[in-house]
Write a protein that holds these residues in place. Sequence first.
Motif, PDB file in Angstrom:
ATOM      1  N   GLY A 149       0.807  -1.239  -0.036  1.00 15.74           N
ATOM      2  CA  GLY A 149       0.140   0.019  -0.016  1.00 15.74           C
ATOM      3  C   GLY A 149       0.988   1.277  -0.099  1.00 15.74           C
ATOM      4  N   GLU A 203      -9.665  11.363  -4.155  1.00  5.79           N
ATOM      5  CA  GLU A 203      -9.856   9.962  -4.857  1.00  5.79           C
ATOM      6  C   GLU A 203      -9.349  10.106  -6.407  1.00  5.79           C
ATOM      7  OE1 GLU A 203     -13.138   7.038  -3.312  1.00  5.79           O
ATOM      8  OE2 GLU A 203     -14.090   8.927  -3.339  1.00  5.79           O
ATOM      9  N   ARG A 246      -5.779   4.059  -4.819  1.00  4.41           N
ATOM     10  CA  ARG A 246      -7.096   3.879  -4.098  1.00  4.41           C
ATOM     11  C   ARG A 246      -6.798   4.148  -2.602  1.00  4.41           C
ATOM     12  NH1 ARG A 246      -8.985  -0.751  -3.424  1.00  4.41           N
ATOM     13  NH2 ARG A 246      -6.977  -2.001  -4.220  1.00  4.41           N
ATOM     14  N   LEU A 247      -8.084   4.777  -2.061  1.00  5.19           N
ATOM     15  CA  LEU A 247      -7.974   5.083  -0.549  1.00  5.19           C
ATOM     16  C   LEU A 247      -7.719   3.814   0.200  1.00  5.19           C
ATOM     17  CD1 LEU A 247     -10.937   7.521   0.185  1.00  5.19           C
ATOM     18  CD2 LEU A 247      -8.428   7.782   0.390  1.00  5.19           C
ATOM     19  N   GLU A 248      -8.342   2.827  -0.351  1.00  4.31           N
ATOM     20  CA  GLU A 248      -8.092   1.375   0.475  1.00  4.31           C
ATOM     21  C   GLU A 248      -6.618   0.825   0.382  1.00  4.31           C
ATOM     22  OE1 GLU A 248     -12.199   2.128  -0.770  1.00  4.31           O
ATOM     23  OE2 GLU A 248     -10.423   2.166  -1.914  1.00  4.31           O
ATOM     24  N   ARG A 261      -2.082   2.821   4.233  1.00  8.35           N
ATOM     25  CA  ARG A 261      -1.922   1.885   5.403  1.00  8.35           C
ATOM     26  C   ARG A 261      -1.610   2.539   6.654  1.00  8.35           C
ATOM     27  NH1 ARG A 261      -4.197  -1.499   2.573  1.00  8.35           N
ATOM     28  NH2 ARG A 261      -3.064  -2.778   1.096  1.00  8.35           N
ATOM     29  N   ARG A 285     -12.504   4.239   5.488  1.00  9.58           N
ATOM     30  CA  ARG A 285     -12.292   3.484   4.177  1.00  9.58           C
ATOM     31  C   ARG A 285     -11.240   2.693   4.081  1.00  9.58           C
ATOM     32  NH1 ARG A 285     -14.249   6.316  -0.387  1.00  9.58           N
ATOM     33  NH2 ARG A 285     -13.305   4.745  -1.620  1.00  9.58           N
ATOM     34  N   SER A 286      -9.964   2.868   5.015  1.00 16.14           N
ATOM     35  CA  SER A 286      -9.142   2.163   4.555  1.00 16.14           C
ATOM     36  C   SER A 286      -8.371   1.316   5.834  1.00 16.14           C
ATOM     37  CB  SER A 286      -7.762   3.009   4.299  1.00 16.14           C
ATOM     38  OG  SER A 286      -7.097   3.838   5.426  1.00 16.14           O
TER      39      SER A 286
END
Length: 332
Positions: free
Chosen positions: A45, A63, A72-74, A77, A98-99
């Motif tokens: 990440g 985003e 991506r936001l996900e 870390r 989100r993450s």
Amino acid sequence: MSSGRAAKELGRGERVIPGVWRLRLPLPWPGVPHGNAWAVAAGDGVVLFDTGMHQPGSLAHLERALDMVHLRLELVRSVVLTHAHVDHCGQTTPIVLRSGAEVWCHPNHDHLTKWLANPDGYWERRVEIALQSGVPEADVRAASEIVRREDIGIAGGLQVDHDLVDGVQIATDLGVFTAIETPGHAPSHVCLFNAERRMLISGDHLLGRVSLFFDFGYTPDPIGEFLASLDRIEDLDARLCLSGHGRTFTDVEGHIRANRELVADRLRLTEEALAGPEPRTPAEIAPHVFGMPLTADNGSWLLAEIQCFLRHLEVTGQIVRTDETPDRFRLT
């Protein structure tokens, strides 16, 4: 503070060097159209240094910037905050939701969290400072009613998992970034230095365009702290700076020198404004120092800065405060 106007820019992402991406995010402030977050590769990440300000549609701008560099936001870390000003930490909570990222921030963030816990008390304190500075009460009350209605720029408060203090290390694929406490601009301010690459994430301590701002009322001498922090950063011999606003730059030494010169010039102008026989209020001194009148738009910023210059001159014995109300100062 927000101007209440919708941001005209869109979030944009660009690669700086392999593994480092600049995320340019819109801001609603005149003269400060955008701020930077920095994504740095870390395992599967990224570490996100700063988050941008929360405004309507702001997460979509982030985003969009991430998507432009295939992130991506996900993938976030960790969120590492250079300081607790809303244009640098305002989107922390939505990103964490989100993450699942953990959050790092310096523990001396009362200048933000006390405001969030008691916004009415915060604004009343700002009103009190303006009145003590010699601003007419009618002007203070009118400006206060305007700014109280504006968005605060942060979503969900500020929840911190780890203290970001001297020596804390943030691991990335480009090597370790080490935290260096640099108070002055804010009590919570921290820069992060990658010694292997001589790369500095400077937050608002050093900017591409030399510009000063200091939180007033939380530490004894913000100007003195800022100057000492410049010394700490100068000793690093950084060659690439990723700043909180503006483009990357390599002339770190030149920017440090320019900040010192600007502080010295404004201290000189402050003393010059006090050269007459009568003591003067901060509101009377500020137009001479900044070359512009105080207005509802700039008043809180300029008064905070002039109060910090006066405090430094007071601490160093160059001026004294009289016993009058509102506050007045004279040369020693």
